[in-house]
Write a protein that holds these residues in place. Structure first.
Motif, PDB file in Angstrom:
ATOM      1  N   VAL A 362      38.171   2.347 -36.075  1.00 36.03           N
ATOM      2  CA  VAL A 362      37.545   1.020 -35.995  1.00 36.03           C
ATOM      3  C   VAL A 362      36.984   0.804 -34.595  1.00 36.03           C
ATOM      4  CG1 VAL A 362      37.964  -1.468 -36.143  1.00 36.03           C
ATOM      5  CG2 VAL A 362      39.050   0.075 -37.790  1.00 36.03           C
ATOM      6  N   LEU A 381      28.985   4.411 -45.752  1.00 31.97           N
ATOM      7  CA  LEU A 381      30.080   3.574 -46.251  1.00 31.97           C
ATOM      8  C   LEU A 381      30.175   3.736 -47.764  1.00 31.97           C
ATOM      9  CD1 LEU A 381      29.539   0.240 -44.250  1.00 31.97           C
ATOM     10  CD2 LEU A 381      31.176   2.072 -43.762  1.00 31.97           C
ATOM     11  N   VAL A 384      34.836  -0.001 -48.578  1.00 31.48           N
ATOM     12  CA  VAL A 384      35.370  -0.686 -47.404  1.00 31.48           C
ATOM     13  C   VAL A 384      36.212  -1.864 -47.854  1.00 31.48           C
ATOM     14  CG1 VAL A 384      33.524   0.010 -45.828  1.00 31.48           C
ATOM     15  CG2 VAL A 384      33.254  -2.062 -47.196  1.00 31.48           C
ATOM     16  N   SER A 385      37.028  -2.386 -46.943  1.00 38.71           N
ATOM     17  CA  SER A 385      37.936  -3.485 -47.289  1.00 38.71           C
ATOM     18  C   SER A 385      37.173  -4.801 -47.385  1.00 38.71           C
ATOM     19  CB  SER A 385      39.045  -3.592 -46.243  1.00 38.71           C
ATOM     20  OG  SER A 385      38.497  -3.864 -44.967  1.00 38.71           O
ATOM     21  N   SER A 386      37.824  -5.817 -47.929  1.00 42.29           N
ATOM     22  CA  SER A 386      37.172  -7.104 -48.168  1.00 42.29           C
ATOM     23  C   SER A 386      36.806  -7.819 -46.870  1.00 42.29           C
ATOM     24  CB  SER A 386      38.068  -7.992 -49.036  1.00 42.29           C
ATOM     25  OG  SER A 386      39.346  -8.130 -48.447  1.00 42.29           O
ATOM     26  N   ASN A 387      37.602  -7.639 -45.824  1.00 39.24           N
ATOM     27  CA  ASN A 387      37.294  -8.237 -44.521  1.00 39.24           C
ATOM     28  C   ASN A 387      37.165  -7.129 -43.482  1.00 39.24           C
ATOM     29  OD1 ASN A 387      37.442 -11.126 -45.220  1.00 39.24           O
ATOM     30  ND2 ASN A 387      39.582 -10.652 -45.668  1.00 39.24           N
ATOM     31  N   SER A 388      36.276  -6.222 -43.741  1.00 37.34           N
ATOM     32  CA  SER A 388      36.182  -4.996 -42.952  1.00 37.34           C
ATOM     33  C   SER A 388      35.794  -5.251 -41.497  1.00 37.34           C
ATOM     34  CB  SER A 388      35.162  -4.051 -43.582  1.00 37.34           C
ATOM     35  OG  SER A 388      34.914  -2.960 -42.733  1.00 37.34           O
ATOM     36  N   TRP A 422      28.145  -6.438 -49.231  1.00 40.66           N
ATOM     37  CA  TRP A 422      28.112  -5.932 -47.866  1.00 40.66           C
ATOM     38  C   TRP A 422      26.698  -5.486 -47.494  1.00 40.66           C
ATOM     39  CZ3 TRP A 422      31.355  -8.021 -45.186  1.00 40.66           C
ATOM     40  CH2 TRP A 422      32.732  -8.017 -45.420  1.00 40.66           C
ATOM     41  N   TYR A 468      35.980   4.710 -44.868  1.00 42.35           N
ATOM     42  CA  TYR A 468      36.091   3.838 -43.691  1.00 42.35           C
ATOM     43  C   TYR A 468      36.676   2.495 -44.139  1.00 42.35           C
ATOM     44  CZ  TYR A 468      33.387   7.269 -41.101  1.00 42.35           C
ATOM     45  OH  TYR A 468      32.978   8.425 -40.482  1.00 42.35           O
ATOM     46  N   ASN A 469      37.932   2.567 -44.548  1.00 39.01           N
ATOM     47  CA  ASN A 469      38.602   1.400 -45.123  1.00 39.01           C
ATOM     48  C   ASN A 469      39.932   1.200 -44.407  1.00 39.01           C
ATOM     49  OD1 ASN A 469      40.235  -0.274 -46.868  1.00 39.01           O
ATOM     50  ND2 ASN A 469      38.760   0.107 -48.499  1.00 39.01           N
ATOM     51  N   ASP A 470      40.024   0.153 -43.599  1.00 35.58           N
ATOM     52  CA  ASP A 470      41.222  -0.066 -42.798  1.00 35.58           C
ATOM     53  C   ASP A 470      42.440  -0.413 -43.636  1.00 35.58           C
ATOM     54  OD1 ASP A 470      41.178  -3.503 -42.289  1.00 35.58           O
ATOM     55  OD2 ASP A 470      39.453  -2.469 -43.106  1.00 35.58           O
ATOM     56  N   LYS A 471      42.219  -0.895 -44.872  1.00 40.02           N
ATOM     57  CA  LYS A 471      43.352  -1.251 -45.739  1.00 40.02           C
ATOM     58  C   LYS A 471      43.943  -0.003 -46.396  1.00 40.02           C
ATOM     59  CE  LYS A 471      43.100  -5.827 -45.300  1.00 40.02           C
ATOM     60  NZ  LYS A 471      41.991  -5.943 -44.343  1.00 40.02           N
TER      61      LYS A 471
END
Length: 717
Positions: A362, A381, A384-388, A422, A468-471
């Motif tokens: 990130v 991408l 990706v997460s909902s609040n990326s 997105w 690229y998904n932080d969750k």
């Protein structure tokens, strides 16, 4: 050896059907619910995961086979030579076995949680004061949302929503029979929960609705009711040819998908319910939905076990000891005291998620967005997460005048709607957004930052095996490398130009890019290993992936086994290769590791008589990845990283706790031996914690400026 070479490697007996292999994988997921080494609430969670997995499988894979069957397309599958109907019959047989196993586990766990005063009960089992409370709850919060759907000459059979629970109602008045269906809305929580004397009680909402169903049909007598759930085709074709704007095409496709053809019906049939009473109603539903008896599943328990997550969310506050011990990914010690980009200029940086934190990835984008020296950021991408935070950083970069190019894959299945939104957000921020190549999904995981410092241009590249998904990076096992290697940087530049413009596939220095290139290079590497083994007698291949379905690759692995090359495969999910066949695959060993984290990294290694080759990739060895996707395989050039990954592979191969090995009959058994227990994921967690303790006890003086330290701290929050 001459006789072995005459074996027909196209023999269907040498392969396992793709769909049946997937169902065997889901059985291994359900086994985690039976494994009492897992905490109790985690075991319930695996029942939910098994249901979620199966829903997607039915909506996509089974739906595709049903489409072929209904269109009389009798194209044989390439490995077992089965028609679509034969595959559907095999899927039904295996899936009915899994279904029975899953609900046996549910009933067992339902009893086991009672040891902790946790009770899943029916409405009728609740005491009177709570029945009264549930009555108020029903009329205040549920009743206004219900819509009974009568069925007669003026009201045709309704369109039943995908995966929604419905109540089938038989009514009568003055000898006249009627039928109605009541959908259960997708409310915030699946359960009515109350606590009494230290006991936790959960009542399913559909049970409450059923008990008050007569309030929806005043003047009628309720003769019988039962609960059912329909799964629909969610894999409709996207017509890309001639599309002026793929974004609009995808949005239209999402609307169509809600009403796909039915592929499965599940009916709740508890032990005390007489199946014969509802037999006629079931036949009626099957006829209206266009389904066969093989598509019908009776369940001895609640429909849709994904709802267990709502109970788990409540219970983990009461019983934290019944969940996995908390694990926090470790922020690499070397990056706590050194700027990421400065370190990347000196050597490659390796990250092993979820054991290593995803924050450096990130920060790779965040720091670049805030750096005045940054000229451009380019990135693919997929999910990706909902609040990326990465999306946020790309927006910031564009707003600050950086050239930002983002490939957003709109065709990422079940993430299409999220990705459409997105794409719009990024376009509005000033990013140049592209959607990939016609008829190909871009599944590659690559990002490049271009900076200008002291009159020189620097290119920094991140390549990975995961999104690229932080969750999902918290529970997916993946790998990534950040590098400034000139050859890879040039390849990355060519790759993004290939995606955004018009050109033939570039000639890369280091990257292998599908379609076709990864498969062809992999087969060449296997052939080289065969030839090396003939000379040196030490051939060895190790491959870790999610799934193996490519017949071309499997045949080449069979040839390697026939030549005497040792092949170790670590395959979490689908594996169409059959190990241990005399004269064909007796030198191939297949294990599957299913545990706390989802094994997602793809690693490919060849001994090559000591001149080893090691690759990481976004691609599995699957037909779709090889010919219908844009994927990247990249070499591990740093010797220290090479050695670290090889040690990781050795730990997986030593796993005798969560690993299962595949037998020639395509069944799986847990690896058992007299060696000390090895749980690979536990080993990696322990190593990460040791690294954390080591860094705490030996913190070197920071090489950052005070401004860099401040910026670094802000980014880590």
């Amino acid at each position: 050896m001459t006789e072995l070479a005459k074996l027909d490697l196209d023999n269907p007996d040498y392969y396992e059907n793709r769909e049946v292999s997937w169902l065997n994988f889901n059985h291994r997921v359900l086994q985690e619910a039976a494994d009492d080494r897992n905490p109790l609430l985690e075991r319930l969670s695996f029942l939910s995961i098994g249901t979620s997995n199966l829903d997607e499988f039915m909506m996509v894979r089974v739906a595709g086979l049903q489409d072929q069957y209904h269109l009389n397309i009798n194209e044989l599958d390439t490995k077992k030579q089965w028609t679509p109907e034969q595959q559907l019959i095999a899927v039904s047989e295996k899936n009915h076995e899994n279904n029975e196993y899953q609900y046996t586990l549910y009933q067992d766990l339902k009893k086991e949680v009672e040891n902790y005063d946790i009770h899943f009960i029916s409405y009728n089992e609740a005491p009177e004061e709570h029945k009264e409370a549930m009555k108020k709850f029903f009329f205040n919060e549920i009743y206004p949302t219900l819509t009974p759907l009568g069925i007669d000459a003026y009201r045709p059979f309704p369109s039943l929503n995908n995966k929604l629970i419905h109540i089938f109602v038989n009514l009568s008045r003055e000898g006249e029979q009627q039928v109605a269906i009541v959908p259960i809305p997708q409310l915030v929580n699946r359960f009515y929960h109350y606590e009494k004397d230290g006991h936790n009680y959960f009542i399913y909402l559909e049970d409450i609705v059923t008990n008050f169903i007569e309030t929806l049909f005043t003047g009628y007598h309720i003769d019988s009711t039962f609960l059912f759930r329909v799964t629909r085709n969610a894999d409709l074709d996207i017509q890309e040819d001639g599309a002026e704007d793929l974004l609009t095409v995808i949005e239209d496709y999402l609307v169509q998908r809600r009403n796909g053809m039915a592929v499965r019906i599940e009916v709740q049939l508890e032990n005390n319910q007489n199946q014969e009473i509802i037999e006629g109603d079931i036949e009626y539903l099957l006829d209206e939905l266009g389904l066969f008896e093989r598509d019908l599943y009776f369940v001895n328990g609640p429909l849709d076990l994904t709802g267990l997550n709502d109970a788990i969310d409540v219970l983990e506050n009461y019983f934290p000891q019944l969940r996995y011990k908390p694990f926090k990914p470790v922020y690499p010690a070397e990056l706590q005291t050194t700027d990421l980009f400065k370190l990347a200029e000196k050597r490659d940086i390796f990250l092993h998620h979820p054991y290593d934190s995803f924050k450096p990835v990130v920060e790779f984008i965040q720091d670049a967005a805030n750096d005045p020296n940054t000229l451009a950021i380019k990135q693919t991408l997929y999910r990706v997460s909902s609040n990326s935070p990465i999306i946020s950083a790309l927006k910031t970069a564009a707003e600050r005048g950086k050239q930002v190019t983002v490939l957003v894959e709109l065709k990422a299945r079940f993430d299409e709607e999220n990705n459409v939104q997105w794409a719009k957000v990024l376009e509005e921020a000033g990013c140049h957004v592209i959607y990939g190549k016609t008829h190909l999904k871009t599944h590659s995981k690559i990002a490049m930052v271009v900076k200008q410092k002291n009159g020189r241009v620097y290119r920094y590249v991140h390549l990975g095996t995961g999104n690229y998904n932080d969750k999902t990076a918290r529970f997916y096992s993946d790998m990534g490398i950040i590098t400034t290697n000139e050859g890879i940087a040039e390849d990355a530049t060519d790759f993004f130009n290939y995606l955004s413009g018009y050109s033939n596939q570039p000639d890369y220095h280091y990257l292998h890019v599908s379609p076709f290139d990864i498969r062809d290079n992999y087969i060449e590497d296997i052939e080289e290993e065969i030839q090396s083994h003939k000379v040196n007698g030490n051939g060895h291949i190790i491959a870790k992936m999610n799934s193996l379905t490519s017949k071309d690759v499997i045949k080449k692995m069979y040839e390697a086994s026939q030549a005497g090359v040792k092949v170790d495969l670590i395959i979490r999910g689908i594996c169409c290769l059959v190990p241990g066949i005399p004269g064909v695959s007796e030198n191939i060993n297949v294990i599957s590791v299913v545990g706390r984290f989802l094994e997602h990294s793809r690693i490919y290694w060849f001994k090559n008589n000591g001149d080893e080759k090691l690759f990481l990739s976004s691609a599995d060895m699957m037909t779709r990845n090889m010919i219908r996707r844009v994927e990247i395989e990249f070499p591990v050039l740093d010797k220290n990283i090479h050695n670290e990954i090889m040690e990781i592979l050795r730990v997986y191969l030593d796993d005798n706790t969560k690993a299962r090995y595949k037998l020639p009959d395509c069944s799986y058994q847990y690896v058992t031996n007299d060696l000390p227990p090895v749980d690979s994921q536990q080993v990696f967690m322990k190593k990460a914690q040791q690294e954390l303790e080591k860094s705490r006890n030996n913190v070197p003086k920071s090489k950052m400026t005070w401004f860099e330290r401040l910026q670094h701290r802000l980014n880590k929050k």
